[in-house]
Design a protein around this motif. Structure first.
Motif, short mmCIF file in Angstrom:
data_model
loop_
_atom_site.label_atom_id
_atom_site.label_comp_id
_atom_site.label_asym_id
_atom_site.label_seq_id
_atom_site.Cartn_x
_atom_site.Cartn_y
_atom_site.Cartn_z
N ASN A 179 0.82 -1.21 0.00
CA ASN A 179 0.00 0.00 0.00
C ASN A 179 0.86 1.27 0.00
OD1 ASN A 179 -2.44 -1.42 0.06
ND2 ASN A 179 -2.41 -1.59 2.28
N VAL A 180 2.02 1.20 0.65
CA VAL A 180 2.91 2.36 0.64
C VAL A 180 3.38 2.65 -0.78
CG1 VAL A 180 5.05 3.31 1.56
CG2 VAL A 180 3.65 1.85 2.99
N CYS A 181 3.60 1.61 -1.55
CA CYS A 181 4.07 1.80 -2.94
C CYS A 181 3.01 2.45 -3.81
CB CYS A 181 4.47 0.46 -3.55
SG CYS A 181 5.81 -0.38 -2.68
N ARG A 182 1.76 2.47 -3.37
CA ARG A 182 0.69 3.05 -4.17
C ARG A 182 0.04 4.19 -3.40
NH1 ARG A 182 -0.44 -2.42 -4.49
NH2 ARG A 182 -2.23 -2.15 -3.13
N VAL A 183 0.85 5.07 -2.85
CA VAL A 183 0.32 6.20 -2.09
C VAL A 183 -0.47 7.09 -3.04
CG1 VAL A 183 2.37 7.61 -2.44
CG2 VAL A 183 0.88 8.06 -0.50
N GLY A 184 -1.60 7.57 -2.57
CA GLY A 184 -2.46 8.41 -3.40
C GLY A 184 -3.47 7.62 -4.19
N VAL A 185 -3.49 6.27 -4.05
CA VAL A 185 -4.42 5.43 -4.78
C VAL A 185 -5.44 4.88 -3.80
CG1 VAL A 185 -4.67 3.39 -6.26
CG2 VAL A 185 -2.63 4.83 -6.43
N SER A 186 -6.72 4.94 -4.15
CA SER A 186 -7.77 4.43 -3.29
C SER A 186 -7.76 2.91 -3.30
CB SER A 186 -9.13 4.95 -3.76
OG SER A 186 -9.36 4.55 -5.10
N PRO A 187 -8.43 2.26 -2.34
CA PRO A 187 -8.43 0.79 -2.30
C PRO A 187 -8.94 0.14 -3.57
CG PRO A 187 -9.24 1.68 -0.23
CD PRO A 187 -9.10 2.85 -1.17
N GLY A 188 -9.89 0.76 -4.27
CA GLY A 188 -10.37 0.21 -5.53
C GLY A 188 -9.35 0.42 -6.64
N GLU A 189 -8.97 -0.66 -7.31
CA GLU A 189 -7.92 -0.59 -8.32
C GLU A 189 -8.45 -0.86 -9.72
OE1 GLU A 189 -4.92 -3.31 -7.18
OE2 GLU A 189 -4.40 -2.26 -5.34
N GLU A 190 -9.69 -0.48 -10.00
CA GLU A 190 -10.27 -0.71 -11.31
C GLU A 190 -9.77 0.28 -12.35
OE1 GLU A 190 -14.47 -0.81 -11.03
OE2 GLU A 190 -14.54 -2.56 -9.72
N VAL A 191 -9.19 1.38 -11.92
CA VAL A 191 -8.70 2.39 -12.85
C VAL A 191 -7.22 2.65 -12.55
CG1 VAL A 191 -9.15 4.65 -13.88
CG2 VAL A 191 -11.00 3.42 -12.75
N PRO A 192 -6.34 1.72 -12.90
CA PRO A 192 -4.91 1.94 -12.65
C PRO A 192 -4.33 2.93 -13.65
CG PRO A 192 -5.23 -0.14 -13.77
CD PRO A 192 -6.60 0.39 -13.47
N PHE A 193 -3.14 3.40 -13.33
CA PHE A 193 -2.47 4.35 -14.23
C PHE A 193 -2.10 3.69 -15.55
CE2 PHE A 193 1.65 6.20 -15.63
CZ PHE A 193 1.17 7.44 -16.04
N GLY A 194 -1.71 2.45 -15.53
CA GLY A 194 -1.32 1.74 -16.74
C GLY A 194 0.09 1.20 -16.64
N LYS A 195 0.52 0.55 -17.69
CA LYS A 195 1.84 -0.06 -17.75
C LYS A 195 2.72 0.72 -18.73
CE LYS A 195 2.74 -3.20 -15.89
NZ LYS A 195 3.36 -3.42 -14.57
N ILE A 196 3.93 1.05 -18.27
CA ILE A 196 4.88 1.77 -19.11
C ILE A 196 5.39 0.84 -20.22
CG2 ILE A 196 7.11 2.93 -19.17
CD1 ILE A 196 5.04 4.60 -17.85
N VAL A 197 5.38 1.34 -21.46
CA VAL A 197 5.89 0.59 -22.61
C VAL A 197 7.10 1.34 -23.15
CG1 VAL A 197 5.37 -0.36 -24.89
CG2 VAL A 197 3.58 -0.25 -23.14
N LYS A 198 8.20 0.61 -23.34
CA LYS A 198 9.44 1.21 -23.81
C LYS A 198 9.61 1.04 -25.31
CE LYS A 198 11.98 0.59 -19.48
NZ LYS A 198 13.20 0.01 -18.84
N CYS A 199 10.43 1.93 -25.87
CA CYS A 199 10.76 1.84 -27.29
C CYS A 199 11.61 0.59 -27.51
CB CYS A 199 11.51 3.09 -27.73
SG CYS A 199 12.16 3.00 -29.41
N PRO A 200 11.29 -0.26 -28.48
CA PRO A 200 12.08 -1.48 -28.68
C PRO A 200 13.50 -1.21 -29.16
CG PRO A 200 10.02 -1.54 -29.93
CD PRO A 200 10.15 -0.18 -29.38
N SER A 201 13.74 -0.03 -29.72
CA SER A 201 15.07 0.27 -30.28
C SER A 201 15.98 0.94 -29.25
CB SER A 201 14.93 1.17 -31.51
OG SER A 201 14.17 0.52 -32.51
N CYS A 202 15.52 2.05 -28.64
CA CYS A 202 16.38 2.80 -27.72
C CYS A 202 15.98 2.60 -26.26
CB CYS A 202 16.36 4.29 -28.07
SG CYS A 202 14.72 4.98 -28.32
N MET A 203 14.94 1.82 -25.97
CA MET A 203 14.58 1.41 -24.62
C MET A 203 14.29 2.60 -23.69
SD MET A 203 14.37 -1.75 -24.99
CE MET A 203 14.00 -2.18 -23.31
N ILE A 204 13.60 3.61 -24.17
CA ILE A 204 13.09 4.68 -23.31
C ILE A 204 11.57 4.58 -23.29
CG2 ILE A 204 15.05 6.17 -23.89
CD1 ILE A 204 13.05 7.85 -25.54
N ALA A 205 10.97 5.06 -22.21
CA ALA A 205 9.52 5.01 -22.08
C ALA A 205 8.87 5.90 -23.13
CB ALA A 205 9.10 5.44 -20.68
#
Length: 570
Positions: A179-205
């Motif tokens: 829970n500490v890792c998700r500070v500012g997030v309510s107990p309901g997790e139906e609307v997460p921020f999402g998953k970071i996707v990196k560039c396959p070539s230069c590996m930046i978000a």
């Protein structure tokens, strides 16, 4: 490395406050310095804390001890409650106030007293009630005559983790760290921020794959190429192990880096279904036999830009895809469950594609050139040299065009990627913070287990009751105190990183989701106006037709009236 989060939007990230928290952590090769400020909510019904109120009243009456005893009595009775609702009711009755918000310091004392009573269920119930106050908007509006819990802070997290570990409830303590890792997030997790996707070539978000996203085209601000992201659940997967004998000549060319192909170990064919219902089939190979994802898991596949995406420069069309890749070829896979990113390689052809460096092609071609040189030498001795120079020049020019010139034309102009550069910079910082949070979380979890074992060992020593174990108990106690201090420092760092991550999430969503929602709202308003105008035009058309029909009826009536009047006159 320094995270400067105030440069892109200084007016948003500057939060007025009276509390300044700073942390400075030095790693082996990098240094991260971050500062944040917390909001100071003002409400007429919220007191600083109940203990301060009793202390002020006791000082005014000249009896400081009486105020402390009254406060301790309230905390003692509240900590004997079964759950958070009963504790809140007892707190309201004994505080002799109509309503408000239980301060953070009072919550801390209640949880501490509950843990001392070995009432961990009440401590967890109060903590869950404090987390649910994210949905209530405490501090943003008047709470009326009801009592509410305040939001948990880092001291509350630390107290719970240490207390639950001491009570040998390790699983609950690990949940608090999560829970500490998700500070500012309510107990309901139906609307997460999402998953970071990196560039396959230069590996930046480059983008965030949210639950509602399916197929999207993204641009990388570093390499200036475009990629197609397909996000969805895997409905089926087929894997086949392959064994390829790499010839000695090919291994030599790979060693000299003349051929950059990797030897695949398995070929996979998966079907990804997007949230909209569209299904895509992707076939690729991996360097190992491990599956990058399993059936039912949500993944994001980054592929080279499809052929339908291009930019026109006069009569020419240039595809902004990565060189040496086919349009739509899979390049990487991101597993949303474990966050692992797997590079993908091209699946080998079933019949085996012929290569220029293959002996079956190279030596016959060399024999043809040699015989051609011999035949041309009979005609003109200088002709073989001219042909060789022309052939080498043609190959060099073709290699230069394909390797240097055409890839530069395929790149997006710098002005096109300027709009996403700042956003991708924030996402890169967010990805760095999440990686650091993950490392700290793993270290904190290990320390929780060690702390629980030390507490269990100390309980065993106390239960034995032998005087000879006093020295060992003192040693265990010192180790326990060291673990508690280390755990406290890690939780503070996690909370600070998580708070800055929430700030980045706000900035990213303010510049994407809010603008998209405003655009959608404006589009709906315009559509409604157009529909109203069309209804008015249709109404005018109906009135015009009705008026013309009335005119025709009047003309017919008038034409019938005139002959009847003439007959009556005769």
């Amino acid at each position: 490395m320094t995270l400067n989060l105030t440069s892109p939007w200084p007016n948003r990230l500057h939060l007025h406050s009276t509390h300044h928290h700073r942390f400075n952590e030095t790693a082996s090769n990098s240094q991260l310095f971050c500062s944040f400020r917390t909001l100071n909510y003002k409400n007429n019904n919220i007191k600083a804390s109940l203990s301060e109120s009793y202390h002020e009243g006791a000082v005014a009456d000249g009896d400081d001890d009486a105020g402390s005893k009254d406060y301790e009595l309230i905390i003692s009775k509240v900590s004997a409650a079964k759950d958070a609702s009963e504790a809140l009711q007892v707190f309201g009755e004994m505080s002799k106030r109509s309503g408000g918000v239980v301060s953070t310091s009072d919550c801390f004392e209640i949880i501490s007293a509950a843990l001392d009573r070995n009432n961990a269920d009440l401590a967890l119930s109060v903590f869950q009630a404090m987390r649910s106050s994210f949905d209530a908007g405490v501090g943003d509006k008047d709470v009326g005559d009801r009592w509410r819990w305040s939001r948990p802070d880092v001291n509350t997290y630390t107290l719970l983790v240490r207390g639950l570990a001491a009570s040998l409830r390790v699983s609950d303590a690990l949940k608090i760290i999560a829970n500490v890792c998700r500070v500012g997030v309510s107990p309901g997790e139906e609307v997460p921020f999402g998953k970071i996707v990196k560039c396959p070539s230069c590996m930046i978000a480059v983008a965030v794959a949210q639950p509602q996203n399916g197929i999207q085209i993204v641009s990388c601000s570093k390499c200036r190429y475009q990629y197609e992201l397909v996000s969805g659940n895997i409905t089926s997967i087929e894997s086949e192990e392959i064994s390829m004998d790499v010839p000695a000549w090919k291994r030599g060319l790979q060693f000299l880096q003349l051929i950059k192909e990797s030897t695949p170990a398995a070929v996979h064919s998966i079907v990804v279904q997007t949230p909209s219902g569209t299904a895509r089939t992707h076939k690729f190979a991996t360097k190992t036999l491990d599956l990058p994802a399993q059936e039912g898991e949500r993944v994001t596949i980054a592929s080279a830009a499809p052929s339908s995406v291009y930019q026109e420069v006069g009569p020419l069309k240039f595809s902004p895809k990565t060189p040496n890749y086919y349009p739509g070829e899979p390049m990487s896979l991101t597993n949303h469950l474990n966050g692992k990113e797997s590079p993908l390689i091209r699946a080998p052809a079933k019949n085996g594609a012929l290569s220029l460096f293959s002996p079956t092609v190279f030596f016959p071609l060399l024999a043809v050139f040699a015989s051609g040189d011999a035949a041309s030498g009979m005609i003109d001795p200088s002709l073989p040299q001219i042909i060789s120079v022309a052939a080498v020049s043609s190959v060099a020019v073709g290699a230069t065009l394909n390797g240097l010139v055409f890839p530069q034309f395929n790149r997006l102009p710098p002005r096109v990627v300027e709009t996403v550069a700042i956003r991708q910079q924030l996402l890169s910082q967010y990805d760095t913070l999440q990686s650091r949070i993950k490392e700290l979380k793993e270290a904190a979890e290990n320390e929780v287990w060690m702390l629980a074992r030390m507490c269990q060992l100390e309980n065993k020593i106390v239960a034995v009751g032998e005087p000879s174990y006093r020295a060992r108990r003192s040693r265990v106690k010192r180790v326990r105190e060291g673990l508690e201090n280390s755990l406290k420092s890690r939780i503070e760092l996690i909370e600070s990183y998580a708070r800055i991550s929430s700030m980045i999430e706000i900035e990213v969503e303010m510049d994407s989701d809010v603008l998209a929602a405003e655009s959608a709202s404006n589009a709906e308003t315009i559509a409604e106006q157009i529909e109203q105008i069309m209804e008015i035009e249709n109404l005018e058309e109906r009135w015009r037709i009705q008026a013309e029909a009335n005119d025709e009826v009047e003309k017919l009536l008038n034409s019938e009236t005139l002959p009847s009047q003439q007959v009556s006159d005769i």
